[in-house]
Motif scaffolding. Structure first.
Motif, mmCIF file in Angstrom:
data_model
loop_
_atom_site.group_PDB
_atom_site.id
_atom_site.type_symbol
_atom_site.label_atom_id
_atom_site.label_comp_id
_atom_site.label_asym_id
_atom_site.label_seq_id
_atom_site.Cartn_x
_atom_site.Cartn_y
_atom_site.Cartn_z
ATOM 1 N N ALA A 173 -8.976 -3.308 11.019
ATOM 2 C CA ALA A 173 -9.596 -4.262 10.092
ATOM 3 C C ALA A 173 -10.820 -3.649 9.425
ATOM 4 N N LEU A 174 -11.604 -2.900 10.191
ATOM 5 C CA LEU A 174 -12.812 -2.283 9.649
ATOM 6 C C LEU A 174 -12.472 -1.277 8.553
ATOM 7 N N THR A 175 -11.463 -0.444 8.774
ATOM 8 C CA THR A 175 -11.097 0.541 7.757
ATOM 9 C C THR A 175 -10.540 -0.123 6.501
ATOM 10 N N TYR A 176 -9.868 -1.265 6.672
ATOM 11 C CA TYR A 176 -9.347 -1.959 5.492
ATOM 12 C C TYR A 176 -10.480 -2.536 4.643
ATOM 13 N N CYS A 177 -11.590 -2.890 5.267
ATOM 14 C CA CYS A 177 -12.718 -3.468 4.529
ATOM 15 C C CYS A 177 -13.379 -2.455 3.591
ATOM 16 N N TYR A 178 -13.166 -1.180 3.847
ATOM 17 C CA TYR A 178 -13.746 -0.159 2.960
ATOM 18 C C TYR A 178 -12.733 0.962 2.801
ATOM 19 N N LYS A 179 -11.648 0.637 2.145
ATOM 20 C CA LYS A 179 -10.525 1.561 2.035
ATOM 21 C C LYS A 179 -10.575 2.360 0.746
ATOM 22 N N SER A 180 -9.740 3.389 0.681
ATOM 23 C CA SER A 180 -9.646 4.218 -0.514
ATOM 24 C C SER A 180 -8.273 4.112 -1.166
ATOM 25 N N LEU A 181 -7.465 3.156 -0.717
ATOM 26 C CA LEU A 181 -6.179 2.872 -1.336
ATOM 27 C C LEU A 181 -6.283 1.535 -2.071
ATOM 28 N N TYR A 182 -5.682 1.465 -3.252
ATOM 29 C CA TYR A 182 -5.825 0.269 -4.080
ATOM 30 C C TYR A 182 -4.451 -0.219 -4.508
ATOM 31 N N PHE A 183 -4.287 -1.543 -4.541
ATOM 32 C CA PHE A 183 -2.972 -2.131 -4.741
ATOM 33 C C PHE A 183 -3.007 -3.195 -5.841
ATOM 34 N N PRO A 184 -1.846 -3.494 -6.416
ATOM 35 C CA PRO A 184 -1.778 -4.606 -7.377
ATOM 36 C C PRO A 184 -1.816 -5.945 -6.640
ATOM 37 N N ARG A 185 -2.167 -7.008 -7.391
ATOM 38 C CA ARG A 185 -2.192 -8.365 -6.848
ATOM 39 C C ARG A 185 -1.325 -9.249 -7.708
ATOM 40 N N GLY A 186 -0.546 -10.103 -7.079
ATOM 41 C CA GLY A 186 0.332 -11.003 -7.809
ATOM 42 C C GLY A 186 1.623 -11.198 -7.034
#
Length: 232
Positions: free
Chosen positions: A123-136
Motif C-alpha cells: 500500500a505504501l509503494t502504491y501511494c507514491y508510485k512511478s507507474l501511471y494508468f488511465p481512469r474510466g
C-alpha cells in the motif's frame, strides 16, 4: 521504504487505512498539463487535510491519471493516494465529505480500502508510485491497465511534466517530514509528536526485521486490486 520500516510504521498496520481522494475539478485538458503548478496542487490538498483531518498522521502522494469518457481521453485528473492513521473510516469519511464532494468528474471522490495483514508496504509503494494508468470504464482503459501504462503520446506529456519537479515534491505528509540534505539518498523521514513516541514504543521489539520486510516488498509487484475495497 527502508526508513518506513525502521520507524516501525507497519507495526500497527490494522489501524492504517488507504484513502484515495479525487477532487471535483474539471480534468486538465490534454496538452496543457505543463501549465499546472504541482506544488500549488499539493499545498491545496495539504490545507484541506489540515482543516478536516487536523490530528491525523498522513503519508502519501499526488498522483495523476488520464481520465477517459468511454474510449476517449478527456484530460488529466490529479488525485491523492494516502495512508492515514489516527482516525476511523467513518470519522474520516464524515470529515472529508465537505472538502471532496461528488461531481460528474468524480462520482466517488472518497475511497477507503482495507490494508490486509502483511500488505502495508504494498500500500505504501502504491501511494507514491512511478507507474501511471488511465481512469474510466471503456475498453481503452481496460487495455491500458493490462498494458501497465498510457498511450505513448500521453506518457511523454506526463513524464515531461513530472521531470520538472524534484523527487519527493509530490509527497503529501502530515505529522511527518524529511530531514537532512536535499540529496535524496541521505534524507531521513521523521515522525512528529505525538506519533514519533507512539511508533517508537510499537516498533521497539520489531526493528530488526523491518529492513528485511521492506526489501522484499520493494521487489514485489503491487496488485492494488488484491486489497478489499470498502464502499463509501
Amino acid at each position: 521504504m527502508r526508513q518506513a520500516g525502521m520507524l516501525g510504521l507497519h507495526c500497527d498496520e490494522k489501524h492504517w487505512q488507504m484513502l484515495t481522494l479525487t477532487p471535483n475539478d474539471q480534468p486538465i485538458p490534454k496538452g496543457e498539463l505543463s501549465q499546472t503548478n504541482q506544488q500549488k496542487e499539493v499545498k491545496k490538498h495539504l490545507k484541506r487535510l489540515e482543516r478536516h483531518l487536523p490530528n491525523v498522521l498522513v503519508i502519501g502522494g499526488l498522483d495523476i491519471a488520464l481520465k477517459y469518457e468511454g474510449n476517449e481521453p478527456i484530460g488529466w485528473q490529479p488525485h491523492l493516494h494516502l495512508l492515514i492513521y489516527g482516525i476511523s473510516r467513518q470519522a474520516s469519511l464524515k470529515a472529508l465529505r465537505a472538502a471532496y464532494p461528488k461531481s460528474e468528474y468524480s462520482p466517488k471522490p472518497i475511497r477507503h480500502e482495507h490494508i490486509k495483514g502483511g500488505s502495508f508496504y504494498e500500500a505504501l509503494t502504491y501511494c507514491y508510485k512511478s507507474l501511471y494508468f488511465p481512469r474510466g470504464s471503456g475498453s481503452q482503459v481496460r487495455e491500458g491497465k493490462k498494458r501497465g501504462g498510457l498511450p505513448r503520446q500521453y506518457e511523454l506529456e506526463l513524464r515531461a511534466y513530472l521531470a520538472k519537479w524534484p523527487i519527493g515534491k509530490r509527497m503529501v505528509l502530515r505529522y511527518a517530514k524529511f530531514h537532512g540534505p536535499t540529496n535524496k539518498t541521505k534524507r531521513r523521514l521523521l515522525l512528529k509528536p505525538p506519533y514519533d513516541k507512539e511508533f517508537e514504543k510499537l516498533s521497539s521489539p520489531q526493528r530488526k526485521n523491518s529492513a528485511n520486510r521492506c526489501n522484499v516488498a520493494t521487489h514485489k509487484r503491487i496488485n492494488r486490486a488484491g486489497r478489499a475495497k470498502v464502499r463509501v
